[in-house]
Design an enzyme around this catalytic site. Sequence first.
Site, PDB file in Angstrom:
ATOM      1  N   ASP A 189      18.149  20.078   0.101  1.00 33.42           N
ATOM      2  CA  ASP A 189      19.794  18.984   0.005  1.00 33.42           C
ATOM      3  C   ASP A 189      20.412  19.055  -1.110  1.00 33.42           C
ATOM      4  O   ASP A 189      19.775  19.409  -2.287  1.00 33.42           O
ATOM      5  CB  ASP A 189      19.010  17.713   0.142  1.00 33.42           C
ATOM      6  CG  ASP A 189      20.160  16.588   0.190  1.00 33.42           C
ATOM      7  OD1 ASP A 189      20.673  16.530   1.365  1.00 33.42           O
ATOM      8  OD2 ASP A 189      20.099  15.575  -0.386  1.00 33.42           O
TER       9      ASP A 189
ATOM     10  N   ASN B  53      17.988  16.993  -6.435  1.00 36.46           N
ATOM     11  CA  ASN B  53      19.140  16.493  -7.254  1.00 36.46           C
ATOM     12  C   ASN B  53      19.080  14.887  -7.628  1.00 36.46           C
ATOM     13  O   ASN B  53      19.580  14.884  -8.689  1.00 36.46           O
ATOM     14  CB  ASN B  53      20.321  16.457  -6.244  1.00 36.46           C
ATOM     15  CG  ASN B  53      21.692  16.174  -6.955  1.00 36.46           C
ATOM     16  OD1 ASN B  53      22.054  16.745  -8.039  1.00 36.46           O
ATOM     17  ND2 ASN B  53      22.247  15.430  -6.408  1.00 36.46           N
TER      18      ASN B  53
ATOM     19  N   ASP C  51      20.876  10.634 -10.752  1.00 40.63           N
ATOM     20  CA  ASP C  51      21.017  12.069 -10.743  1.00 40.63           C
ATOM     21  C   ASP C  51      19.972  12.590 -11.677  1.00 40.63           C
ATOM     22  O   ASP C  51      20.034  12.438 -12.978  1.00 40.63           O
ATOM     23  CB  ASP C  51      22.357  12.434 -10.988  1.00 40.63           C
ATOM     24  CG  ASP C  51      22.543  13.753 -10.742  1.00 40.63           C
ATOM     25  OD1 ASP C  51      22.513  14.184  -9.715  1.00 40.63           O
ATOM     26  OD2 ASP C  51      22.674  14.688 -11.686  1.00 40.63           O
TER      27      ASP C  51
ATOM     28  N   HIS D  85      24.765  20.653  -6.442  1.00 36.10           N
ATOM     29  CA  HIS D  85      24.978  19.378  -7.431  1.00 36.10           C
ATOM     30  C   HIS D  85      23.820  19.700  -8.323  1.00 36.10           C
ATOM     31  O   HIS D  85      23.682  18.761  -9.163  1.00 36.10           O
ATOM     32  CB  HIS D  85      24.896  17.977  -6.880  1.00 36.10           C
ATOM     33  CG  HIS D  85      25.967  17.984  -5.570  1.00 36.10           C
ATOM     34  ND1 HIS D  85      27.334  18.353  -5.844  1.00 36.10           N
ATOM     35  CD2 HIS D  85      26.044  17.740  -4.220  1.00 36.10           C
ATOM     36  CE1 HIS D  85      28.218  18.153  -4.837  1.00 36.10           C
ATOM     37  NE2 HIS D  85      27.508  17.965  -3.866  1.00 36.10           N
TER      38      HIS D  85
ATOM     39  N   GLU E 174      21.529  23.539   0.832  1.00 42.78           N
ATOM     40  CA  GLU E 174      22.893  23.006   1.389  1.00 42.78           C
ATOM     41  C   GLU E 174      24.037  22.892   0.649  1.00 42.78           C
ATOM     42  O   GLU E 174      24.127  22.349  -0.558  1.00 42.78           O
ATOM     43  CB  GLU E 174      22.403  21.258   1.771  1.00 42.78           C
ATOM     44  CG  GLU E 174      23.634  20.499   2.142  1.00 42.78           C
ATOM     45  CD  GLU E 174      23.792  19.067   2.237  1.00 42.78           C
ATOM     46  OE1 GLU E 174      24.528  18.183   2.695  1.00 42.78           O
ATOM     47  OE2 GLU E 174      23.238  18.686   1.239  1.00 42.78           O
TER      48      GLU E 174
HETATM   49 CA   LIG Z   1      22.697  16.779 -10.045  1.00 42.25          CA
END
Ligand SMILES: [Ca+2]
Length: 588
Positions: A286, A152, A255, A290, A320
Amino acid sequence: MIVAATLALAAAAAQPNYRARLPEDEVIYFLLPDRFENGDPSNDRGALSGDRLATGFDPAHKGFYHGGDLKGVIRRLDYIQGLGATAVWVAPVFQNKAVQGPPGQESAGYHGYWITDFTRVDPHFGTNGEFKTMVDAVHARGMKFYMDIVVNHTADVIQLAECKSGIDCPYRSIADYPYQRRGGIAGAPINPGFDGSNFSMLKDPNYAYTVTVPPAEKDIKRPAWLNDPIYYHNRGNSTFRGESSTTGDFVGLDDVFTENPRVVAGMIDIYCRWITDYGVDGFRIDTAQHVNAEFWQKFVPAMLACARKKGIPHFHIFGEVATSDMDPAHTAVNTRLDKLPSVLDFPFLVAMVETVSGKNGTDELEKLFRADPLYEGGAPAALRLPTFLGNHDAGRFPMLIRHFLPKVDDSELLRRSMLGHAMLLTLRGVPTIYSGDEQGLVGKGGDQDSRQDLFASKVATYNEDRLLGTTSTTSEANFNPSHPLYREIAALARIRTSHRALTRGLQVIRYSQDKPGLFALSRFDPASGREMLLLFNTSTQTIEQNVRVETRSAHFVALAGNCPSAASAPGSVRVAVPPLGYAVCDAR
Ligand SMILES: [Ca+2]
Ligand SMILES: [Ca+2]
Ligand SMILES: [Ca+2]
C-alpha cells in the site's frame, strides 16, 4: 483430521506446483474480506461491545464493518477458482483501530489500512489460526496467496496539539520547522547534532508540532516500538507534493519515519515473520510511493531472501503507485529508484478507460505499451505488472466508462465491460479482477462507493444500483457462476493460463488508430515463437481490413471470437471484427 489432511494432499498433488509458477503466470482475484463473504456472524463486532462507534460494525453504513471474514473467503474458494483465478490478493487483515475520525465524521477500519497491531489478524476477520487455515486452503488448490501490507503509516493515534483534528492539520516543512528547533526557526534548540541520518541524536519529536498520544492508546500498537512517537514524521498532512509526499501524514494516519534504521529493521522483522509463519506468496504494498526509496532498497531484498529461505523462489512484490494520469514514467520510476520488483499498472487503467469508452483512439494503448522498456528490467518486467480495470479506490470499470459516456445504456455498458475484460485477460501484465466486477457491479464512485458487498448487502445506496448482465441487486448474495461476465472471465482466464504466449509472451503492436476502432497486436510464445494474434474493436462499427502477421503464420485457430482461417498472403490476414468485439487467434 487424517482424512482431511489426505484430501488436502491429494488436491495439492493434482495441481501443478504453484511455487514453480512465475508472477506473470497468474490471474489475480482481489477482495476486501469485510465485503466478500460472512462465514462467521459471531465475529462481526470484532470482540468489541457497544454501538458502531465502539465496535465499528454497521452493515447498513458503507463506511463501517459489514461482517465479512476469513472463513467467508475459505467458504468461497470454489467460486474464486471457478472464475479462473490462480492467486488471491486479500486487503490487509491486520488488527485495525476499529473506528477513527473527528466527531460526526467517524468511519471504521473495515478496509484494513488503519493498522494498530502488525502481528495479528483483526478479530472482525478471524484469528491468526484461521489465517493459516485460509492460506493452506488456497495452497491446497494450487493457488497463491498475496498479502496486502502497509509500511507507510499506522492508524491515526498520534495527535498534533496545534491541529483541530487529524484530518485538519497542515503540513509543516523541514525548511519552516527544522528538526533542531522546537516549533519553528525561532524556537528553542532541540535534537542537537541531528543531521538527518544519525538517528541516535533525534530524541525530541516536537520540532513541527506538539506531539501527543491519548493515554488510552499509548500502548495499542504492536510491536511495542511502534508506540514511540519518535518513529513518526509528525509534520501534519501530506499535500502529496514535494517532500510531504513521503514525510506527510496520509490524512492523519501516523506517517512512519522510514528513514530510521530502527524502523527499517522493525518492518523487515514484522513482514519476514508473515512469510516464515504462513508461506504467503507475495505482497501488495500500500501507498508505496509515499515511502523513501532507500527504505525499499533495503526492505525488498530482505523480503526476497526471507521468501527464498522459506522455499518460495518466485515471491512477488508489487507496490501501489497510484496516478490518475496515463503516465508510465511515473510508475516506472518506483521500479528504477526504489527497486520495487513490480507496481500496480495505474496507467493501464487510465488507458483502458479512455480507449474502451471511446474517449480516445486505440493509439493510447500503443503509447502505453511503447513505454514498457522504462520499467527496471525492460519489457519483460512489464509482463509482471498487475493490470486492472478498477479497484476499491478508483472505482469500477463500468462506472469509469460511464463518466465519458453518460448516456450509454446498460446493454452497451455490459458489452464495453466485456471488451475491457477480454483485453485485460489477453494483454501483457497480470490480470487482476476486483471482486464484484465479475457480477456486473457498477457503483456510483470510488472509495466507499466502490466497495459493495458480494454477500447480501444492507447498504441502501448500494442496493438501489442496477447491476450489469443480471436482474439481481446487491441486496441479494451475488456468487452467480452463470453471470455473463463471470463466464467470459472464466473462459478467457483458462485460455490465458493454457497459452504461454498470453502469460509470458512479449507484444508487437500491429495496428492502432487515433480514433475508436481496431487495436491489433501479436504476442509470442517464448519457447516456440508461435504467434497469437489479438484483435479488439473499440468502435460501434464492424471493422474489416488487412493486418500484418508473421510470414510463417499461415493458419489461425480461433480461441475466442472469429478469426480468419488462413493468411491471405504471406504476412497478411484479412480480419473482420464486430462492433465492440474481439478475437484471440492462435497461429499455426
Ligand atoms: Ca511516508
Ligand atoms: Ca463475520
Ligand atoms: Ca495522527
